[in-house]
Scaffold this motif. Structure first.
Motif, mmCIF file in Angstrom:
data_model
loop_
_atom_site.group_PDB
_atom_site.id
_atom_site.type_symbol
_atom_site.label_atom_id
_atom_site.label_comp_id
_atom_site.label_asym_id
_atom_site.label_seq_id
_atom_site.Cartn_x
_atom_site.Cartn_y
_atom_site.Cartn_z
ATOM 1 N N TYR A 53 -7.070 3.271 3.724
ATOM 2 C CA TYR A 53 -5.986 3.066 4.677
ATOM 3 C C TYR A 53 -5.430 4.422 5.103
ATOM 4 O O TYR A 53 -5.394 5.359 4.306
ATOM 5 C CB TYR A 53 -4.854 2.262 4.037
ATOM 6 C CG TYR A 53 -5.182 0.809 3.784
ATOM 7 C CD1 TYR A 53 -5.303 -0.095 4.827
ATOM 8 C CD2 TYR A 53 -5.348 0.337 2.484
ATOM 9 C CE1 TYR A 53 -5.589 -1.429 4.594
ATOM 10 C CE2 TYR A 53 -5.629 -0.997 2.234
ATOM 11 C CZ TYR A 53 -5.746 -1.875 3.301
ATOM 12 O OH TYR A 53 -6.036 -3.190 3.058
ATOM 13 N N ALA A 54 -4.976 4.508 6.346
ATOM 14 C CA ALA A 54 -4.323 5.731 6.814
ATOM 15 C C ALA A 54 -3.019 5.927 6.036
ATOM 16 O O ALA A 54 -2.656 7.038 5.663
ATOM 17 C CB ALA A 54 -4.053 5.655 8.306
ATOM 18 N N PHE A 55 -2.307 4.811 5.776
ATOM 19 C CA PHE A 55 -1.087 4.823 4.967
ATOM 20 C C PHE A 55 -1.258 3.758 3.895
ATOM 21 O O PHE A 55 -1.642 2.633 4.195
ATOM 22 C CB PHE A 55 0.151 4.507 5.819
ATOM 23 C CG PHE A 55 0.347 5.484 6.946
ATOM 24 C CD1 PHE A 55 0.908 6.727 6.716
ATOM 25 C CD2 PHE A 55 -0.053 5.159 8.231
ATOM 26 C CE1 PHE A 55 1.075 7.629 7.744
ATOM 27 C CE2 PHE A 55 0.118 6.058 9.272
ATOM 28 C CZ PHE A 55 0.671 7.296 9.025
ATOM 29 N N ALA A 56 -0.960 4.115 2.655
ATOM 30 C CA ALA A 56 -1.133 3.173 1.541
ATOM 31 C C ALA A 56 -0.364 1.880 1.814
ATOM 32 O O ALA A 56 0.752 1.910 2.319
ATOM 33 C CB ALA A 56 -0.666 3.815 0.245
ATOM 34 N N GLN A 57 -0.996 0.740 1.497
ATOM 35 C CA GLN A 57 -0.417 -0.576 1.761
ATOM 36 C C GLN A 57 0.163 -1.184 0.492
ATOM 37 O O GLN A 57 -0.498 -1.192 -0.547
ATOM 38 C CB GLN A 57 -1.496 -1.521 2.314
ATOM 39 C CG GLN A 57 -2.173 -1.019 3.570
ATOM 40 C CD GLN A 57 -1.227 -0.986 4.746
ATOM 41 O OE1 GLN A 57 -0.607 -1.991 5.067
ATOM 42 N NE2 GLN A 57 -1.104 0.164 5.379
ATOM 43 N N LYS A 58 1.384 -1.738 0.584
ATOM 44 C CA LYS A 58 2.009 -2.382 -0.577
ATOM 45 C C LYS A 58 1.211 -3.603 -0.978
ATOM 46 O O LYS A 58 0.751 -4.368 -0.138
ATOM 47 C CB LYS A 58 3.438 -2.791 -0.253
ATOM 48 C CG LYS A 58 4.450 -1.809 -0.745
ATOM 49 C CD LYS A 58 5.832 -2.395 -0.796
ATOM 50 C CE LYS A 58 6.695 -1.407 -1.568
ATOM 51 N NZ LYS A 58 8.071 -1.768 -1.591
ATOM 52 N N ASP A 59 1.067 -3.785 -2.270
ATOM 53 C CA ASP A 59 0.386 -4.967 -2.793
ATOM 54 C C ASP A 59 1.316 -6.170 -2.651
ATOM 55 O O ASP A 59 2.519 -6.053 -2.849
ATOM 56 C CB ASP A 59 0.020 -4.740 -4.266
ATOM 57 C CG ASP A 59 -0.835 -5.863 -4.810
ATOM 58 O OD1 ASP A 59 -2.053 -5.827 -4.612
ATOM 59 O OD2 ASP A 59 -0.274 -6.787 -5.432
ATOM 60 N N VAL A 110 2.863 -1.231 -6.778
ATOM 61 C CA VAL A 110 1.503 -0.759 -6.491
ATOM 62 C C VAL A 110 1.257 -0.726 -4.993
ATOM 63 O O VAL A 110 1.652 -1.645 -4.264
ATOM 64 C CB VAL A 110 0.460 -1.688 -7.172
ATOM 65 C CG1 VAL A 110 -0.958 -1.266 -6.809
ATOM 66 C CG2 VAL A 110 0.639 -1.691 -8.677
ATOM 67 N N LYS A 111 0.583 0.334 -4.548
ATOM 68 C CA LYS A 111 0.124 0.421 -3.155
ATOM 69 C C LYS A 111 -1.377 0.636 -3.171
ATOM 70 O O LYS A 111 -1.897 1.415 -3.968
ATOM 71 C CB LYS A 111 0.801 1.589 -2.431
ATOM 72 C CG LYS A 111 2.276 1.388 -2.198
ATOM 73 C CD LYS A 111 2.845 2.564 -1.439
ATOM 74 C CE LYS A 111 4.337 2.420 -1.263
ATOM 75 N NZ LYS A 111 4.931 3.613 -0.673
ATOM 76 N N ASN A 112 -2.085 -0.063 -2.278
ATOM 77 C CA ASN A 112 -3.531 0.077 -2.159
ATOM 78 C C ASN A 112 -3.858 1.260 -1.253
ATOM 79 O O ASN A 112 -3.385 1.320 -0.126
ATOM 80 C CB ASN A 112 -4.165 -1.185 -1.572
ATOM 81 C CG ASN A 112 -4.043 -2.360 -2.511
ATOM 82 O OD1 ASN A 112 -4.438 -2.274 -3.659
ATOM 83 N ND2 ASN A 112 -3.478 -3.444 -2.024
ATOM 84 N N VAL A 113 -4.657 2.161 -1.751
ATOM 85 C CA VAL A 113 -5.134 3.291 -0.952
ATOM 86 C C VAL A 113 -6.496 2.926 -0.368
ATOM 87 O O VAL A 113 -6.783 3.164 0.802
ATOM 88 C CB VAL A 113 -5.238 4.570 -1.815
ATOM 89 C CG1 VAL A 113 -5.826 5.722 -1.021
ATOM 90 C CG2 VAL A 113 -3.861 4.949 -2.359
ATOM 91 N N THR A 114 -7.348 2.296 -1.191
ATOM 92 C CA THR A 114 -8.681 1.854 -0.761
ATOM 93 C C THR A 114 -8.570 0.475 -0.133
ATOM 94 O O THR A 114 -7.874 -0.387 -0.654
ATOM 95 C CB THR A 114 -9.621 1.766 -1.983
ATOM 96 O OG1 THR A 114 -9.586 3.000 -2.682
ATOM 97 C CG2 THR A 114 -11.034 1.463 -1.566
ATOM 98 N N ASP A 120 -8.874 3.101 -5.405
ATOM 99 C CA ASP A 120 -7.729 3.983 -5.621
ATOM 100 C C ASP A 120 -6.416 3.281 -5.264
ATOM 101 O O ASP A 120 -6.337 2.545 -4.278
ATOM 102 C CB ASP A 120 -7.865 5.255 -4.779
ATOM 103 C CG ASP A 120 -9.034 6.103 -5.240
ATOM 104 O OD1 ASP A 120 -9.144 6.347 -6.451
ATOM 105 O OD2 ASP A 120 -9.848 6.518 -4.394
ATOM 106 N N TYR A 121 -5.394 3.551 -6.067
ATOM 107 C CA TYR A 121 -4.075 2.954 -5.896
ATOM 108 C C TYR A 121 -3.011 4.006 -6.173
ATOM 109 O O TYR A 121 -3.269 5.006 -6.826
ATOM 110 C CB TYR A 121 -3.858 1.799 -6.894
ATOM 111 C CG TYR A 121 -4.973 0.789 -6.885
ATOM 112 C CD1 TYR A 121 -4.928 -0.321 -6.053
ATOM 113 C CD2 TYR A 121 -6.089 0.962 -7.697
ATOM 114 C CE1 TYR A 121 -5.971 -1.234 -6.036
ATOM 115 C CE2 TYR A 121 -7.125 0.060 -7.679
ATOM 116 C CZ TYR A 121 -7.066 -1.043 -6.848
ATOM 117 O OH TYR A 121 -8.096 -1.928 -6.821
#
Length: 196
Positions: free
Chosen positions: A39-45, A51-55, A187-188
């Motif tokens: 993700y361009a910007f980490a997304q909230k789970d 936790v935020k999803n990077v992948t 990645d997170y």
């Protein structure tokens, strides 16, 4: 000047070809070779606010390659509050309640859930979980025990691990889960909250 005998040259040629072929076979293919999208910007789970999803890692993708991997985090405070509610609901004795509260890890827990195609692929023993701080220093590493997953639906199998996490100061950590079977890394970002 003497050249190598014909047999020796033939042997070296075959050895070189075998070495190259072996290296080509060992290379991962498909999404593993290209790497997972980020993700361009980490997304909230959706399930864990810390936790935020990077992948990029969606449930739609699990239908394609069986690679769904989720990390959740539960704080010590949340877990004790849940036990307090259960104590009232089930009318536990104080000793039962104290024993259960005593078993809660002071740093909370990581909850790792995977969906894989086939029961042998849903083996948590294939995972290596690593957490690093902002400076890149490793603060936690864990490999869950091996075991097969439970049937989840169609050809997908699910496995879940609840992993005690060390107590640490509020900070942001990078959590990486490497799957040795898929040749993929997820990645997170994990935000350790202040004690409440």
């Amino acid at each position: 000047m003497h050249s190598l005998p014909r047999l020796a040259r033939h042997f070296l040629t075959v050895a070189l070809l075998c070495l190259c072929a072996g290296a080509a076979l060992a290379q991962p293919t498909g999404k593993a070779a290209k790497g997972r999208k980020r993700y361009a910007f980490a997304q909230k789970d959706e399930e864990s606010p810390y936790v935020k999803n990077v992948t990029k890692n969606t449930e739609e993708e699990q239908d394609v390659d069986g690679s769904f991997t989720r990390v959740g985090y539960r704080t010590y405070t949340e877990m004790v509050a849940e036990l307090t509610h259960l104590k009232k609901l089930h009318d536990w004795a104080d000793t039962t309640y104290q024993r259960r509260v005593g078993a809660v890890p002071p740093g909370g827990v990581l909850v790792v859930t995977i969906h894989r195609q086939g029961p042998k692929n849903a083996d948590l023993g294939n995972l290596t979980i690593t957490a690093t701080d902002k400076t890149g220093k490793e603060v936690f590493t864990h490999t869950p025990p091996a075991g097969t997953g439970r049937f989840f639906g169609r050809d997908l199998y699910q496995a879940k691990a609840v992993i005690p996490f060390p107590s640490m100061a509020p900070q942001e950590l990078n959590v990486s889960i490497r799957d040795a079977k898929l040749y993929q890394t997820f990645d997170y970002t994990l935000e350790i909250p202040a004690a409440q």
